[in-house]
Design an enzyme around this catalytic site. Structure first.
Site, PDB file in Angstrom:
ATOM      1  N   HIS A  64     120.841 -24.817 -38.785  1.00 32.04           N
ATOM      2  CA  HIS A  64     119.503 -24.343 -38.433  1.00 32.04           C
ATOM      3  C   HIS A  64     118.620 -24.143 -39.665  1.00 32.04           C
ATOM      4  O   HIS A  64     117.470 -24.587 -39.715  1.00 32.04           O
ATOM      5  CB  HIS A  64     119.637 -23.046 -37.639  1.00 32.04           C
ATOM      6  CG  HIS A  64     118.371 -22.529 -37.062  1.00 32.04           C
ATOM      7  ND1 HIS A  64     117.529 -21.686 -37.752  1.00 32.04           N
ATOM      8  CD2 HIS A  64     117.797 -22.727 -35.850  1.00 32.04           C
ATOM      9  CE1 HIS A  64     116.497 -21.383 -36.984  1.00 32.04           C
ATOM     10  NE2 HIS A  64     116.630 -22.007 -35.822  1.00 32.04           N
ATOM     11  N   ASP A 105     117.496 -17.312 -43.071  1.00 31.98           N
ATOM     12  CA  ASP A 105     118.062 -18.100 -41.979  1.00 31.98           C
ATOM     13  C   ASP A 105     119.585 -18.195 -42.134  1.00 31.98           C
ATOM     14  O   ASP A 105     120.222 -17.244 -42.579  1.00 31.98           O
ATOM     15  CB  ASP A 105     117.408 -19.486 -41.981  1.00 31.98           C
ATOM     16  CG  ASP A 105     117.262 -20.072 -40.594  1.00 31.98           C
ATOM     17  OD1 ASP A 105     118.292 -20.413 -39.996  1.00 31.98           O
ATOM     18  OD2 ASP A 105     116.124 -20.201 -40.111  1.00 31.98           O
ATOM     19  N   SER A 147     111.354 -21.587 -33.566  1.00 29.71           N
ATOM     20  CA  SER A 147     112.012 -21.697 -34.873  1.00 29.71           C
ATOM     21  C   SER A 147     111.516 -22.904 -35.649  1.00 29.71           C
ATOM     22  O   SER A 147     111.484 -22.894 -36.878  1.00 29.71           O
ATOM     23  CB  SER A 147     113.524 -21.834 -34.694  1.00 29.71           C
ATOM     24  OG  SER A 147     114.104 -20.659 -34.237  1.00 29.71           O
TER      25      SER A 147
END
EC number: 3.4.21.-
Length: 401
Positions: A193, A161, A347
């Site tokens: 994120h 990520d 996600s």
């Protein structure tokens, strides 16, 4: 604004063949990187032959650079040699060099490298999450997460990520460590994120597997942007590290994806063939996930996003390649620097499944790609209007509540 991870990799729209090697074409709108390519070798190639091929590439590239009029290029950058499966490399080559490479009988196909990035949807800070309670209950609307006290202890989750804030209080001052960086020169999550995803997998408050270890594998930069070639390098690193420590105790999460890419799918398949469980986001374009990669690779666990009301999230991809649904709409988890934030997307659904896999490994359910079948068997049939030819199964940890 919350975040949905979106990759824009390479599409197998058509292929030209030059002396046996396919040069895969890209669909309109794909953000390819100028003069950058990924070359994949034939299946079963020996390490000796692979070394010989790369030596030829380096020699030929150097000769072209010293010729009059040859365009200056960086040449080979990343080398891929998964413990099982994919062999290849990426680099910066001019068109003539790529034509020379494509003439080699030992080359399987060539793809243009492409940009990978995340897109924002919505964000609301400091509100309670519902996803954990839903994973531990057979009925919606609960506020308590029921789980076994083993909580994934002894397992390792690789988060491919934007990186992870390994100092965040969610990781108890030591359960999260830095792995490798294929995005930039900053070993930190300057986007947010990856920390959110890591918290859903193994955070002490927000995590499904609260005692699992987290390893940050950074493939996207502060802007949530990277290259397909860098992502694949992160996939290889995670596979090798997991195998060195025990593949049956490891899980990998990839909350990224995009248009169909043969290289991306082949790399995902290599992770599974290496005995490591891989959870992947189905994608956020409200289309059939068969059009997305690596979500369309059948040997991995592809995850669509559900809402608090047990419906399909309006952004979530769907289709036969989806293995399960997991909470993905308005999910609270960790943010860099401390505290929490709310993000939405497939996600956010995928790390619920990666965390559940780690949790089940801790319970002695066994590891590896076959764990996806166990997760599907334990799932409950509740998703309303899941999409055409799509499972209605929502993950559940089997706590019996």
């Amino acid at each position: 604004m919350g975040f949905i991870t979106k990759a824009i990799p390479l599409a197998l729209a058509a292929a030209s063949v030059i002396n046996g090697a396919e040069i895969l074409e890209t669909r309109a709108g794909v953000q390819t990187l100028a003069d950058k390519y990924i070359v994949v070798m034939n299946d079963g190639m020996s390490d000796k032959d692979f070394d010989s091929h790369r030596s030829w590439v380096n020699r030929t590239h150097r000769r072209r650079l010293i010729r009059r009029g040859a365009k200056a290029m960086g040449g080979m950058k990343y080398t891929y040699n998964f413990p099982t499966g994919l062999k290849g490399y990426s680099g910066h080559f001019d068109e003539q060099m790529i034509k020379e490479i494509s003439k080699r009988a030992d080359v399987k196909y060539i793809e243009r490298d492409a940009r990978v990035q995340i897109n924002a949807i919505e964000q609301q800070d400091n509100v309670p999450s519902w996803g954990l309670a839903r994973v531990g209950s057979r009925e919606p609307g609960g506020t308590t997460y029921y789980y076994d006290s083993t909580a994934g202890e002894g397992t390792t989750a690789y988060i491919i990520d934007t990186g992870t804030d390994i100092q965040h209080e969610e990781f108890d001052g030591g359960r999260a460590t830095w792995g490798e960086n294929f995005a930039d020169d900053m070993d930190m999550d300057c986007n947010g994120h990856g920390t959110h995803v890591s918290g859903t997998v193994g955070g002490r408050t927000f995590g499904v597997a609260k005692k699992s270890n987290i390893v940050a594998v950074k493939v996207l930069d502060c802007n949530g942007s990277g290259s397909n070639s860098g992502v694949i390098m992160g996939m290889q690193w995670a596979t090798e590290d997991a195998q060195s420590k025990g593949a049956d105790k490891a899980v990998v999460n990839m909350s990224l994806g995009g248009a169909f890419s043969q290289t991306s799918n082949d790399a995902a398949k290599a992770i599974a063939e290496g005995g490591v469980f891989l959870a992947v986001a189905a994608g956020n374009d409200n289309v059939d996930a068969a059009e997305a990669s690596p979500a369309s690779e059948p040997s991995i666990c592809t995850v669509a996003a559900s809402t608090e009301q047990d419906g399909k999230a309006d952004f979530s991809n769907f289709g036969q390649v989806v293995d399960v649904y997991a909470p993905g709409d308005g999910i609270t988890s960790a943010k860099p620097g401390g505290g929490s934030q709310v993000l939405s997307g497939t996600s956010m659904a995928s790390p619920h499944v990666a965390g559940l896999a780690a949790y089940l490994i801790g319970l002695g359910k066994g590891g590896g790609p076959q764990l996806c079948d166990t997760i599907k068997q334990m799932a409950i049939d509740v998703i309303q209007n899941p999409g055409s030819s799509t499972t209605s199964k929502l993950i559940n940890n089997g706590s019996g509540m």
